[in-house]
Motif scaffolding. Structure first.
Motif, short mmCIF file in Angstrom:
data_model
loop_
_atom_site.label_atom_id
_atom_site.label_comp_id
_atom_site.label_asym_id
_atom_site.label_seq_id
_atom_site.Cartn_x
_atom_site.Cartn_y
_atom_site.Cartn_z
N PHE A 1 78.17 -23.15 91.42
CA PHE A 1 77.43 -24.36 90.96
C PHE A 1 76.59 -24.17 90.00
N ASN B 1 78.35 -28.05 88.77
CA ASN B 1 79.73 -28.20 88.13
C ASN B 1 79.39 -29.72 88.11
N PRO B 2 79.47 -30.28 86.86
CA PRO B 2 79.38 -29.60 85.50
C PRO B 2 78.02 -29.03 85.39
N LEU C 1 74.85 -20.79 85.43
CA LEU C 1 75.97 -21.00 86.39
C LEU C 1 75.71 -20.13 87.67
N VAL D 1 85.28 -24.99 86.30
CA VAL D 1 84.11 -25.54 85.97
C VAL D 1 84.10 -26.10 84.62
#
Length: 89
Positions: free
Chosen positions: A14, A16-17, A24, A85
């Motif tokens: 996560f 995401n986006p 990330l 992602v």
């Protein structure tokens, strides 16, 4: 305080986006040993390889263009996780 459950997976990725300027996050159920996160663009080119060394990792996304990327996590050369992602500017 956040609580994460690993009911059907050993990895949580996560947000995401994710923004191209932000990290990330990768959470792992087990200690990583010889574990890598691989990122591929929409035409299948590998654009990132990152060695995972902790159960909570913050992965920088340097110079990635906006778009959908395919995520693989490999442990000892075997695919353990696949996903997608979206990177936004």
């Amino acid at each position: 305080q956040s609580v994460y459950y690993f009911l059907t997976t050993r990895y949580i990725i996560f947000p995401n986006p994710v923004r191209s300027t932000g990290p990330l996050m990768v959470l792992m159920k087990e200690e990583p040993a010889n574990t890598y996160l691989l990122l591929f663009n929409s035409i299948g080119q590998q654009v990132l390889q990152y060695r995972l060394t902790q159960t909570v990792e913050s992965v920088a996304l340097p110079n990635l263009q906006s778009g959908i990327y395919f995520v693989q996590i490999k442990k000892n050369g075997k695919k353990e996780f696949i996903g997608k992602v979206m990177v936004v500017r």
